[in-house]
Design a protein around this motif. Sequence first.
Motif, PDB file in Angstrom:
ATOM      1  N   THR A  36      22.052  66.665  37.458  1.00  0.00           N
ATOM      2  CA  THR A  36      22.152  65.356  38.108  1.00  0.00           C
ATOM      3  C   THR A  36      21.818  64.243  37.131  1.00  0.00           C
ATOM      4  OG1 THR A  36      21.569  66.320  40.243  1.00  0.00           O
ATOM      5  CG2 THR A  36      21.290  63.942  40.011  1.00  0.00           C
ATOM      6  N   ARG A  37      22.662  63.230  37.092  1.00  0.00           N
ATOM      7  CA  ARG A  37      22.377  62.030  36.304  1.00  0.00           C
ATOM      8  C   ARG A  37      21.274  61.255  37.009  1.00  0.00           C
ATOM      9  NH1 ARG A  37      26.302  56.850  35.592  1.00  0.00           N
ATOM     10  NH2 ARG A  37      25.061  55.753  34.050  1.00  0.00           N
ATOM     11  N   VAL A  38      20.287  60.801  36.238  1.00  0.00           N
ATOM     12  CA  VAL A  38      19.175  60.021  36.781  1.00  0.00           C
ATOM     13  C   VAL A  38      19.069  58.724  35.992  1.00  0.00           C
ATOM     14  CG1 VAL A  38      16.689  59.944  37.201  1.00  0.00           C
ATOM     15  CG2 VAL A  38      17.917  62.115  37.439  1.00  0.00           C
ATOM     16  N   ARG A  39      19.073  57.609  36.725  1.00  0.00           N
ATOM     17  CA  ARG A  39      18.835  56.305  36.106  1.00  0.00           C
ATOM     18  C   ARG A  39      17.636  55.684  36.796  1.00  0.00           C
ATOM     19  NH1 ARG A  39      24.226  53.559  37.182  1.00  0.00           N
ATOM     20  NH2 ARG A  39      24.171  55.055  38.878  1.00  0.00           N
ATOM     21  N   ILE A  40      16.733  55.119  35.992  1.00  0.00           N
ATOM     22  CA  ILE A  40      15.490  54.552  36.526  1.00  0.00           C
ATOM     23  C   ILE A  40      15.325  53.129  36.010  1.00  0.00           C
ATOM     24  CG2 ILE A  40      12.960  54.751  36.554  1.00  0.00           C
ATOM     25  CD1 ILE A  40      13.367  57.788  36.114  1.00  0.00           C
ATOM     26  N   TRP A  41      14.989  52.230  36.934  1.00  0.00           N
ATOM     27  CA  TRP A  41      14.654  50.845  36.598  1.00  0.00           C
ATOM     28  C   TRP A  41      13.204  50.610  36.995  1.00  0.00           C
ATOM     29  CZ3 TRP A  41      19.311  52.432  38.413  1.00  0.00           C
ATOM     30  CH2 TRP A  41      20.448  52.019  37.729  1.00  0.00           C
ATOM     31  N   THR A  42      12.470  49.907  36.143  1.00  0.00           N
ATOM     32  CA  THR A  42      11.082  49.539  36.452  1.00  0.00           C
ATOM     33  C   THR A  42      10.901  48.053  36.182  1.00  0.00           C
ATOM     34  OG1 THR A  42      10.273  50.020  34.219  1.00  0.00           O
ATOM     35  CG2 THR A  42      10.228  51.847  35.818  1.00  0.00           C
ATOM     36  N   ASN A  43       9.939  47.444  36.842  1.00  0.00           N
ATOM     37  CA  ASN A  43       9.729  46.005  36.637  1.00  0.00           C
ATOM     38  C   ASN A  43       8.631  45.712  35.612  1.00  0.00           C
ATOM     39  OD1 ASN A  43       7.542  46.733  38.246  1.00  0.00           O
ATOM     40  ND2 ASN A  43       7.651  44.894  39.529  1.00  0.00           N
ATOM     41  N   HIS A  44       8.138  46.750  34.934  1.00  0.00           N
ATOM     42  CA  HIS A  44       7.136  46.557  33.873  1.00  0.00           C
ATOM     43  C   HIS A  44       7.152  47.810  33.002  1.00  0.00           C
ATOM     44  CE1 HIS A  44       3.178  46.052  31.974  1.00  0.00           C
ATOM     45  NE2 HIS A  44       3.371  44.763  32.197  1.00  0.00           N
ATOM     46  N   PRO A  45       7.001  47.690  31.671  1.00  0.00           N
ATOM     47  CA  PRO A  45       7.088  48.871  30.808  1.00  0.00           C
ATOM     48  C   PRO A  45       5.914  49.847  30.911  1.00  0.00           C
ATOM     49  CG  PRO A  45       6.619  46.917  29.507  1.00  0.00           C
ATOM     50  CD  PRO A  45       6.885  46.451  30.907  1.00  0.00           C
ATOM     51  N   SER A  46       4.735  49.376  31.269  1.00  0.00           N
ATOM     52  CA  SER A  46       3.596  50.298  31.314  1.00  0.00           C
ATOM     53  C   SER A  46       3.000  50.489  32.701  1.00  0.00           C
ATOM     54  CB  SER A  46       2.501  49.851  30.342  1.00  0.00           C
ATOM     55  OG  SER A  46       2.013  48.580  30.697  1.00  0.00           O
ATOM     56  N   GLU A  47       3.030  49.475  33.538  1.00  0.00           N
ATOM     57  CA  GLU A  47       2.447  49.611  34.889  1.00  0.00           C
ATOM     58  C   GLU A  47       3.336  48.935  35.941  1.00  0.00           C
ATOM     59  OE1 GLU A  47      -1.673  49.260  35.711  1.00  0.00           O
ATOM     60  OE2 GLU A  47      -2.238  49.683  33.656  1.00  0.00           O
ATOM     61  N   PRO A  48       4.520  49.499  36.174  1.00  0.00           N
ATOM     62  CA  PRO A  48       5.386  48.887  37.184  1.00  0.00           C
ATOM     63  C   PRO A  48       4.856  49.109  38.604  1.00  0.00           C
ATOM     64  CG  PRO A  48       6.324  50.952  36.459  1.00  0.00           C
ATOM     65  CD  PRO A  48       5.132  50.687  35.582  1.00  0.00           C
ATOM     66  N   ASP A  49       5.082  48.128  39.459  1.00  0.00           N
ATOM     67  CA  ASP A  49       4.755  48.315  40.869  1.00  0.00           C
ATOM     68  C   ASP A  49       6.032  48.426  41.706  1.00  0.00           C
ATOM     69  OD1 ASP A  49       5.610  45.685  40.930  1.00  0.00           O
ATOM     70  OD2 ASP A  49       3.805  44.893  41.853  1.00  0.00           O
ATOM     71  N   GLN A  50       7.186  48.421  41.008  1.00  0.00           N
ATOM     72  CA  GLN A  50       8.471  48.668  41.658  1.00  0.00           C
ATOM     73  C   GLN A  50       9.291  49.587  40.757  1.00  0.00           C
ATOM     74  OE1 GLN A  50      10.262  44.860  42.381  1.00  0.00           O
ATOM     75  NE2 GLN A  50       8.961  44.445  44.122  1.00  0.00           N
ATOM     76  N   ILE A  51       9.718  50.713  41.328  1.00  0.00           N
ATOM     77  CA  ILE A  51      10.523  51.695  40.606  1.00  0.00           C
ATOM     78  C   ILE A  51      11.747  52.023  41.448  1.00  0.00           C
ATOM     79  CG2 ILE A  51      10.596  54.050  39.655  1.00  0.00           C
ATOM     80  CD1 ILE A  51       7.487  53.809  39.361  1.00  0.00           C
ATOM     81  N   LEU A  52      12.917  51.993  40.826  1.00  0.00           N
ATOM     82  CA  LEU A  52      14.151  52.374  41.491  1.00  0.00           C
ATOM     83  C   LEU A  52      14.755  53.527  40.710  1.00  0.00           C
ATOM     84  CD1 LEU A  52      16.662  52.048  43.343  1.00  0.00           C
ATOM     85  CD2 LEU A  52      17.482  50.318  41.708  1.00  0.00           C
ATOM     86  N   ALA A  53      15.048  54.638  41.385  1.00  0.00           N
ATOM     87  CA  ALA A  53      15.719  55.790  40.768  1.00  0.00           C
ATOM     88  C   ALA A  53      17.014  56.046  41.511  1.00  0.00           C
ATOM     89  CB  ALA A  53      14.824  57.014  40.815  1.00  0.00           C
ATOM     90  N   VAL A  54      18.111  56.110  40.779  1.00  0.00           N
ATOM     91  CA  VAL A  54      19.418  56.422  41.363  1.00  0.00           C
ATOM     92  C   VAL A  54      19.856  57.771  40.809  1.00  0.00           C
ATOM     93  CG1 VAL A  54      21.826  55.708  41.588  1.00  0.00           C
ATOM     94  CG2 VAL A  54      19.997  53.991  41.663  1.00  0.00           C
ATOM     95  N   PHE A  55      20.167  58.682  41.723  1.00  0.00           N
ATOM     96  CA  PHE A  55      20.557  60.046  41.370  1.00  0.00           C
ATOM     97  C   PHE A  55      22.055  60.229  41.582  1.00  0.00           C
ATOM     98  CE2 PHE A  55      16.202  60.531  43.294  1.00  0.00           C
ATOM     99  CZ  PHE A  55      15.540  60.532  42.089  1.00  0.00           C
ATOM    100  N   GLY A  56      22.748  60.662  40.543  1.00  0.00           N
ATOM    101  CA  GLY A  56      24.175  60.928  40.654  1.00  0.00           C
ATOM    102  C   GLY A  56      25.006  59.884  39.967  1.00  0.00           C
TER     103      GLY A  56
END
Length: 122
Positions: A102-122
């Motif tokens: 499965t392809r996984v793409r992840i976006w975070t709103n901070h490089p070391s301590e994000p409080d928002q994480i989005l992961a899209v699978f596929g």
Amino acid sequence: MKQSCRLAPPNSIFFIEDAAGAELPPIDGKAPRIWASQNGIIVGCLSFMDGETEFTASDSAEDAAHSIPTFSGDVATPSGSIEVSTSEREVLLRIPVAGAVTRVRIWTNHPSEPDQILAVFG
């Protein structure tokens, strides 16, 4: 399918792996705090003592952010399902996926301590 959870996970990390389990990568001190192997991904988040992190997982490309992802790679998913869990192995989210990889793409709103994480699978 889009799912979200909001919590302050123990050790300030989330695991992303096949529902049948996997050997996860070693953790080092680099930023962004995402460690990956062909079997799983560990994503660092806001320190648990500083508050909660919102983790959103989706299997739809329509939910992808319109920016370059913090991480992009593939994870083995022989069971046909991918899970997001805590370091205490508490399963938070489970998304069905098509295929053994499965392809996984992840976006975070901070490089070391994000409080928002989005992961899209596929």
